[in-house]
Scaffold this active site. Structure first.
Site, PDB file in Angstrom:
ATOM      1  N   ASP A  52      -3.853  -0.952  18.680  1.00 29.21           N
ATOM      2  CA  ASP A  52      -5.179  -0.602  18.189  1.00 29.21           C
ATOM      3  C   ASP A  52      -6.050  -1.847  17.980  1.00 29.21           C
ATOM      4  O   ASP A  52      -5.563  -2.978  17.913  1.00 29.21           O
ATOM      5  CB  ASP A  52      -5.067   0.120  16.842  1.00 29.21           C
ATOM      6  CG  ASP A  52      -4.489   1.514  16.963  1.00 29.21           C
ATOM      7  OD1 ASP A  52      -4.033   1.881  18.058  1.00 29.21           O
ATOM      8  OD2 ASP A  52      -4.470   2.222  15.939  1.00 29.21           O
ATOM      9  N   HIS A 201      -0.993  -3.368  16.385  1.00 34.72           N
ATOM     10  CA  HIS A 201      -2.343  -3.921  16.476  1.00 34.72           C
ATOM     11  C   HIS A 201      -2.301  -5.237  17.259  1.00 34.72           C
ATOM     12  O   HIS A 201      -1.577  -6.160  16.881  1.00 34.72           O
ATOM     13  CB  HIS A 201      -2.922  -4.144  15.080  1.00 34.72           C
ATOM     14  CG  HIS A 201      -3.097  -2.870  14.309  1.00 34.72           C
ATOM     15  ND1 HIS A 201      -2.039  -2.228  13.699  1.00 34.72           N
ATOM     16  CD2 HIS A 201      -4.201  -2.104  14.082  1.00 34.72           C
ATOM     17  CE1 HIS A 201      -2.489  -1.116  13.106  1.00 34.72           C
ATOM     18  NE2 HIS A 201      -3.789  -1.022  13.322  1.00 34.72           N
TER      19      HIS A 201
END
Length: 253
Positions: A52, A201
């Site tokens: 992400d 992430h």
């Protein structure tokens, strides 16, 4: 009985063969439904690496690490969270050209559950426009920021045809978990059953440089194929919206 035998003989003689009965397992396989939250893979033997919050300064490096291992991943990108997405145009195009899946993480990374349908649509369409300008495609997958699926979000995603992804393995990198602690989350989840969809992430150096290489080795040791989220759901052809889209020439946020 005699009539059935004669008919069967005539069919064989004419070359007509009855079609085999459909495989019930194949009938059960369906593409993911828009607007329905999906947490894990539908196919065994797979691990969907999903990152992400990019694109970011580590994107190109992460793609190199994945490509060297012949691994595929999904990148849930925003438009403005870490600067304007157009400033990362080279990394965006490189990621797409390498065969990784690009998906939406909305334009501003806001809380979707507190927005009205119109504002949610704007968040989605602005990211779509950027993707068309950069790679000529509109994503068909979304992971909402903060995994917030409340309010008008799911009905809006259903109307827009978006498949909604969360996760079933959380690396915890967003919560200051070290790469070693993140490894334990994957070990606890295990390699059996249907595959996992990870929450990671690409904005953390430890996730890119330490956790990802470890996951590549862990997957190899456990005979897991590293794939996109769409592929782990049996929907590789549905990673992007169908149609031909024309860039609008915009190159700034």
């Amino acid at each position: 009985m005699l009539a059935e035998t004669v008919i069967a003989g005539l069919l064989l003689a004419s070359g007509a063969v009855a079609a085999p009965a459909p495989n019930p397992l194949e009938l059960m396989k369906r593409a993911p439904s828009p607007g329905v939250v999906i947490q894990k893979c539908s196919n065994p033997g797979m691990l969907a690496l999903a990152y992400d919050d990019g694109p970011y300064q580590y994107t190109s490096q992460l793609v190199d690490i994945l490509d060297a291992a012949d691994a595929k991943a999904t990148f849930f990108w925003t438009g403005t969270l870490y600067g304007c997405i157009y400033n990362q145009a080279a990394a965006v195009k490189k990621t797409f050209a390498s065969g990784h899946q690009i998906a939406s993480h909305t334009w501003t990374h806001g809380h979707m559950g507190s927005m009205g349908a119109s504002q949610i649509r704007t968040e989605m369409t602005k990211l779509e426009d950027a993707m068309v300008n950069l790679i000529g495609k509109k994503p068909a997958y979304i992971r909402p920021p903060y995994l917030d699926t409340g309010g008008q979000f799911l009905p809006t995603m259903q109307s827009m045809g978006y498949k909604v992804i969360t996760n079933d393995v959380d690396s915890g990198d967003w919560n200051n978990q070290s790469p070693q602690q993140s490894q334990q989350a994957f070990q606890r989840a295990g390699a059996g059953g249907n595959g996992h969809i990870s929450l990671m992430h690409e904005t953390y150096a430890g996730t890119v440089n330490t956790l990802t290489p470890w996951l590549i080795n862990w997957a190899k040791q456990n005979n897991l194929k590293l794939v996109t989220v769409a592929e782990c759901l049996g929907d590789a052809e549905g990673a992007y919206q169908s149609g031909t889209f024309t860039p609008n020439g915009q190159n700034s946020c």
